[in-house]
Structure formats: C-alpha cells, structure tokens
Scaffold this motif. Structure first.
Motif, mmCIF file in Angstrom:
data_model
loop_
_atom_site.group_PDB
_atom_site.id
_atom_site.type_symbol
_atom_site.label_atom_id
_atom_site.label_comp_id
_atom_site.label_asym_id
_atom_site.label_seq_id
_atom_site.Cartn_x
_atom_site.Cartn_y
_atom_site.Cartn_z
ATOM 1 N N SER A 86 0.829 -1.213 0.000
ATOM 2 C CA SER A 86 0.000 0.000 0.000
ATOM 3 C C SER A 86 0.858 1.256 0.000
ATOM 4 O O SER A 86 0.643 2.174 -0.805
ATOM 5 N N ILE A 87 1.850 1.299 0.886
ATOM 6 C CA ILE A 87 2.699 2.484 0.988
ATOM 7 C C ILE A 87 3.513 2.687 -0.287
ATOM 8 O O ILE A 87 3.812 3.818 -0.683
ATOM 9 N N ILE A 91 -1.093 -1.838 -6.720
ATOM 10 C CA ILE A 91 -2.501 -2.188 -6.907
ATOM 11 C C ILE A 91 -2.611 -3.667 -6.536
ATOM 12 O O ILE A 91 -2.089 -4.535 -7.235
ATOM 13 N N GLY A 92 -3.240 -3.946 -5.399
ATOM 14 C CA GLY A 92 -3.239 -5.297 -4.842
ATOM 15 C C GLY A 92 -4.483 -6.092 -5.189
ATOM 16 O O GLY A 92 -5.577 -5.540 -5.302
ATOM 17 N N SER A 176 -6.627 -1.196 -5.269
ATOM 18 C CA SER A 176 -6.847 -2.636 -5.316
ATOM 19 C C SER A 176 -7.829 -2.994 -6.414
ATOM 20 O O SER A 176 -8.613 -2.161 -6.873
ATOM 21 N N ILE A 177 -7.740 -4.256 -6.847
ATOM 22 C CA ILE A 177 -8.748 -4.861 -7.717
ATOM 23 C C ILE A 177 -9.158 -6.165 -7.052
ATOM 24 O O ILE A 177 -8.359 -7.090 -6.939
ATOM 25 N N THR A 193 -10.400 2.736 -5.221
ATOM 26 C CA THR A 193 -9.416 3.816 -5.157
ATOM 27 C C THR A 193 -8.887 3.988 -3.740
ATOM 28 O O THR A 193 -9.469 3.498 -2.763
ATOM 29 N N HIS A 194 -7.791 4.711 -3.632
ATOM 30 C CA HIS A 194 -7.264 5.067 -2.312
ATOM 31 C C HIS A 194 -8.259 5.933 -1.550
ATOM 32 O O HIS A 194 -8.332 5.867 -0.322
#
Length: 531
Positions: A86-87, A91-92, A176-177, A193-194
C-alpha cells in the motif's frame, strides 16, 4: 497558471498509505501482532519489517502502479506486506485461499498481475502450476525458501530499516482490484481507489464501537478481512491476535487466556461457537465487541448469542463495490425487547447517501421494498474492462447493489431478497451461473438450476436442481459425482451441499429457469428470501 498547479493537490485527503504510516509510527515497543506466546511483534518490528519489504520490492524495480496478487495462510509477514504494498503504491489483488486453479488463472490474467506473493509452505505446488499457466507474471516472491521464485524475506533482510515514506499517489489512484462473481459467469474486477479505502477507515473510526483497550482476535484470512481492520487497530494502539486455525476450543481458549476484547466473525463461525459445549462454560467477560458481517445472520441464532453473552454484537453491511460500512447495527440496537430488529442490518451510516429505488431509479414509497442504491466516496471506480456492466451498476448516478431492502418506521434497513441470484454461504459468495456451467457439462445432466436454500449452519447452502438425461438413474453415485465435479472445478465452497433430481424445472414465460418459483419451493412461507 502556476498557482493552479500549486493548488492541484491542496484539497487532497489522506489516503490509506498515509494512515498506515501514521499508525505504525505511533508506538515502538507496544505489541502489534501476536501469533502465540513465542511470536510477538511490536510496532517497531512491524514498521521495520514493512520498510525492509518495501526496499526489497523497490530493488526489483517495483513501485507505484505495480499490480500484485497475494495468496497465503495467516503468517506475520502478510500484514507487513499489506502495508509495504500500500505504501509503495501497488494495486493489490488477494487470491482466495480456497479458490480453484482455473479461477486463480482467470484473476491473474484479467487483473494483469505482474507479481505474485505467496506462502511457499501452503501454496508452493499451486504457485508452480500457476507459473506454468500464466507466463505474463514477472516475479514470484515467496515468504521463505522456494524453488518457484525469489525468497522475498531473505531479500528483505539484506536492507536496513528506513523511515516509511508513501509513494506519490492521489486519492483517485487505484489501490486494489478485488474479484467478485457476476451474472456473466466470470468474476468481475472491482477497482477501488485510495479515496474509497480511506473513507471506509474514516467511517469505521466515527461509527464502529472498538474497545479502547483493543485486543483484536482474527480467525479469518489476514490477506482479506484483516486489511479492513488494520488501520482501526493501529489507530487505537491495539494488537492483532491471530489464531493458527479456527475451532471453538481454540477461540474460547484465546479469549480466556489473552482477555480478548474484540473479534470479527462471519455468521457461520458464530453458529459453530454457539453449538459448542464451551459456549456455556467459557469466560467471555473480556469481550466487548463481536463484529459480524459478510452474510446475513439468522435472527434466532443472534438472539441465542445475545442471551449467552449480552449486547456485544455489532453488524456491518456493504459489498465489494462499496465495502463494509454502508449500514451499521450498533450494540445497543441488538435489543432483545425488539426481536424483530435482529433481522435488520442497521441504519445507514450518516456519511453515505443510501436510497431504495425502483426500476426507473425513482425512490419507492415509504415502507415499500426497493433496490438498495448508494452514492459515496466508498463506491468503486468501476469493473475492470467491463464498461457495459459498469454503466449498468452506475445507472442513474447511483451504485446499484442488487439487494432489495425496506426501511421500518425507525429507519432500520432490512434486506428482504437479492435482485440477482448470488448465494452467500458461510460468508462466501457463490454465483449460480458458475456452478451451473460446470454441472451442465456433466454427462448425466440434461438441465440444471442452482439456488440457495435455507441452512441453519451456513445461512444458505448451494442446491443443484437437476433434470437427468434419458436412461440415467438418479442414484447416490450420480449425486456424489455431480458434487465432486464442481468441487474439482471450482472448490468446496461452490460445490452443492445437496442435489435434487426432478422431471422438469419451472420456466418463465420467455423460457428461462424461474429461479423465484424454484426458490419458493424451499423457502416456503419464510418472511425473506435470504438467511
């Protein structure tokens, strides 16, 4: 012009990477992650491990925008890796630990995954097969020694810890997806989105009833549910207590031994606990909040829990497209003097626009059922590569959840049915079309329809209603063969728990299987079509 450039980020909000850094920096020696008496990590340990993992990723040329998937059991590196990804602006995409090989291949290809991070002890052989089938993945990073790729942890140990610094991300960037099924039979990639994940954390901080002295027992996969609790636990200076597995004895032992104050469970886990002899003898006096969600709770079982342990239950409701915090049923609203309310999913969060709409996107009359629709920064960016499905989900400027709900006179929301056919069993989503596609290829099957039916343990269970081909007898061997076929192709969660053989399946006037009529045969006079 220059002033406009300078002001471009003036109103940007805080994003999840910033929240993680702030949380990890708050404390040093305070316990952060507990996985047994001999395995306790402090905030400093978590922070330094996160830094090392970030540097390991950067040394491979990976950074903002890298698409990475993870499949792992519960181990300490999972949370540190979640923070590192994340940092770093990744895109996880989590892979379901119980998913089939074909399902994982589809997700990895559709999400355009470049990096697969995995637990070599549990998934080494599985990942070796994925490597053969998905040649577009560039890096395989293992939590330990591996023959498949790189020892991620050994690489990380070559670096010294540094201060955590977030990548140059914006609130609109993808974080993320996550994959959820659909009526097309293929999972859909929900692009979040963030901004959305940070907004979720904000609502959790404002609304959710976390104990001040937070010892959070986790019995679900860290790569999935724990991510949603990461920031709230850090903000409270709390610690994760991660069970090595889930059994009633383990759960109650840890609650008693470590004075656990909060946990998150799906309803089927609560049913298992309530059915254990320990439910009557275990000391639950330290427990202040049991968060539950992911599937609707049986009101009768919830009442049983309240009678045993008191008003310590807190329900959340959402979906992948707008996660977890759309509505909340607080501890005080779990009121045994109003048993009908135990079927509710609570009131809408005041930070979310939620409406019940008809098929013309108009509000339904007061007290009438309508589709639950949402407007909020929580809402996904869209489905990856599916513009038509995205447009359908966003029709009229609302996110259409597919759930049908109604409000009572006090503003509590009740989910009465699902607009689509999704089955929620034990907290997992099963999409009938996917199961039907597998079963229809079986040599014995002429027609098949799959529906969810009431199940006291799982909430709903998967039932296959099958018309056999002429000359085929509906024996137990055939029934088991059908179940095994789905289990092999899709995994045990999707496999039917029961198979009924019939001479015909009810059809709608246009010749489609009439799922509503079919379900009615099993739900009878139930007041709602979900459990």
């Amino acid at each position: 012009m220059s002033n406009n450039v300078e002001n471009a980020t003036l109103y940007d909000g805080v994003c999840m990477p910033h929240l993680l850094i702030e949380g990890l920096n708050r404390y040093d020696d305070r316990p952060c992650l507990f996985m047994g008496d001999d395995h306790i990590l402090s905030y400093r340990d978590m922070r330094e491990t996160t830094s090392r993992l970030m540097q390991a990723l950067a040394s491979l040329g990976l950074g903002k925008g890298t698409r990475a998937a993870i499949i792992s059991g519960n181990r300490p590196e999972v949370l540190s890796n979640t923070a590192a990804m994340s940092i770093s602006g990744f895109i996880g995409t989590p892979l379901h630990p119980m998913g089939s090989l074909d399902d994982h291949i589809y997700v990895l290809q559709d999400a355009e995954i470049e990096v697969l991070i995995f637990d070599p002890q549990l998934f080494g052989e599985h990942v070796a097969k994925l490597k053969e089938r998905v040649p577009t993945i560039k890096h395989f990073l293992a939590f330990g020694p591996t023959d498949v790729g790189t020892d991620y942890l050994a690489l990380a140990e070559t670096f010294d810890p540094k201060p955590l610094v977030a990548a140059d991300i914006t609130p609109d960037d993808l974080g993320s997806i996550n994959y959820t099924g659909g009526t097309t039979g293929k999972p859909k990639g929900v692009m979040s989105t963030h901004r959305g994940t940070a907004y979720m954390a904000m609502i959790q901080a404002a609304e959710w009833e976390f104990p001040e002295d937070l010892r959070m027992l986790m019995a679900t996969p860290l790569s999935h549910a724990a991510a949603a609790f990461f920031v709230p636990v850090l903000q409270k200076g709390g610690a994760f207590y991660v069970l090595p597995g889930f059994t009633p004895d383990l759960f109650f032992d840890w609650v008693e031994k470590y004075c656990i104050t909060a946990t998150m469970l799906v309803p089927v886990m609560l049913y298992v606990l309530l059915d254990s002899p320990r439910a009557d003898t275990a000391d639950m006096s330290s427990m202040e909040s049991i968060f539950y969600g992911a599937s609707p709770m049986s009101p009768a079982r919830l009442q049983q829990g309240l009678e045993k342990w008191g008003q310590i239950f807190y329900q959340f409701f959402g979906q992948s497209e707008a996660p977890m915090v759309l509505t909340n049923l607080s501890r005080k609203d779990h009121d045994l003097s109003k048993p009908e309310r135990l079927a509710s999913c609570g009131r809408p969060a005041p930070w979310v626009h939620l409406a019940l709409l008809d098929d013309n996107n108009e509000p339904v009359a007061e007290g009438e059922p309508g589709e639950i629709c949402v407007r909020s920064p929580l809402v996904m960016k869209g489905y990856k590569g599916l513009p038509e499905q995205t447009a359908e989900a966003f029709a009229g400027g609302w996110l259409h959840t597919g759930d049908i709900g109604r409000f009572d006179e006090e503003g509590f929301l009740y989910i009465v049915d699902r607009k689509k056919d999704m089955i929620v069993t034990g907290g997992f989503n099963v999409f009938p079309r996917e199961v039907e596609d597998v079963l229809s290829g079986h040599e014995a099957v002429a027609q098949v329809a799959v529906v969810g039916v009431p199940d006291e343990r799982w909430g709903e269970s998967v039932k296959a209603v099958v018309v056999l081909k002429p000359g085929v007898d509906g024996t137990d061997d055939v029934r088991q063969s059908l179940i095994d076929t789905v289990k092999q192709a899709k995994g045990s969660v999707q496999a039917p728990k029961s198979v009924d053989f019939v001479t015909s399946i009810p059809l709608t006037p246009v010749g489609k299987p009439d799922k509503k009529a079919l379900k009615a045969q099993y739900w009878g006079n139930a007041s709602r079509g979900v459990q």
